[in-house]
Design a protein around this motif. Structure first.
Motif, PDB file in Angstrom:
ATOM      1  N   PRO A  12       0.815  -1.182  -0.089  1.00 48.33           N
ATOM      2  CA  PRO A  12       0.126  -0.075  -0.120  1.00 48.33           C
ATOM      3  C   PRO A  12       0.627   1.231   0.070  1.00 48.33           C
ATOM      4  O   PRO A  12       2.030   1.360   0.498  1.00 48.33           O
ATOM      5  CB  PRO A  12      -0.811   0.072   1.179  1.00 48.33           C
TER       6      PRO A  12
ATOM      7  N   GLU B 189      -4.306   8.169  -2.314  1.00 45.82           N
ATOM      8  CA  GLU B 189      -3.193   6.908  -2.332  1.00 45.82           C
ATOM      9  C   GLU B 189      -3.513   5.951  -3.157  1.00 45.82           C
ATOM     10  O   GLU B 189      -2.646   5.443  -3.722  1.00 45.82           O
ATOM     11  CB  GLU B 189      -3.423   6.569  -0.923  1.00 45.82           C
ATOM     12  N   THR B 190      -4.577   5.893  -3.535  1.00 45.94           N
ATOM     13  CA  THR B 190      -5.110   4.872  -4.562  1.00 45.94           C
ATOM     14  C   THR B 190      -4.506   5.255  -6.055  1.00 45.94           C
ATOM     15  O   THR B 190      -3.883   4.407  -6.699  1.00 45.94           O
ATOM     16  CB  THR B 190      -6.480   4.640  -4.592  1.00 45.94           C
ATOM     17  N   TRP B 191      -4.591   6.552  -6.395  1.00 48.27           N
ATOM     18  CA  TRP B 191      -4.027   7.061  -7.724  1.00 48.27           C
ATOM     19  C   TRP B 191      -2.663   6.948  -7.754  1.00 48.27           C
ATOM     20  O   TRP B 191      -2.293   6.414  -8.511  1.00 48.27           O
ATOM     21  CB  TRP B 191      -4.723   8.425  -7.677  1.00 48.27           C
TER      22      TRP B 191
ATOM     23  N   CYS C  80      -8.331   8.504  -1.892  1.00 43.33           N
ATOM     24  CA  CYS C  80      -8.462   8.260  -3.493  1.00 43.33           C
ATOM     25  C   CYS C  80      -7.035   8.704  -3.955  1.00 43.33           C
ATOM     26  O   CYS C  80      -6.465   8.498  -5.003  1.00 43.33           O
ATOM     27  CB  CYS C  80      -9.423   9.676  -3.945  1.00 43.33           C
TER      28      CYS C  80
ATOM     29  N   GLN D 250      -1.724   3.323  -8.144  1.00 39.76           N
ATOM     30  CA  GLN D 250      -1.818   2.707  -9.351  1.00 39.76           C
ATOM     31  C   GLN D 250      -0.820   3.168 -10.568  1.00 39.76           C
ATOM     32  O   GLN D 250      -0.574   2.475 -11.449  1.00 39.76           O
ATOM     33  CB  GLN D 250      -3.136   3.353  -9.918  1.00 39.76           C
TER      34      GLN D 250
END
Length: 54
Positions: free
Chosen positions: A2, A42-44, A40, A47
């Protein structure tokens, strides 16, 4: 693994505005001052971590 961003030096919270990633209301601000949810962002970032530019 993560991705966790350090938001301790951001501008903090502001008025509710659409998140630049998902469009739902967000009060958090990115280090650049844009409204965005921490999850959002951290996910972006995660990816795009594997997509290196040659």
């Amino acid at each position: 693994m993560p991705t966790f961003l350090d938001w301790t030096r951001t501008g903090g919270a502001g008025e509710s505005a659409p998140c630049v990633i998902c469009g739902k209301p967000a009060i958090c601000r990115s280090p650049a001052g844009k409204p965005v949810h921490k999850v959002c962002a951290e996910t972006w970032t995660a990816q795009r971590a594997g997509k290196a530019v040659a």
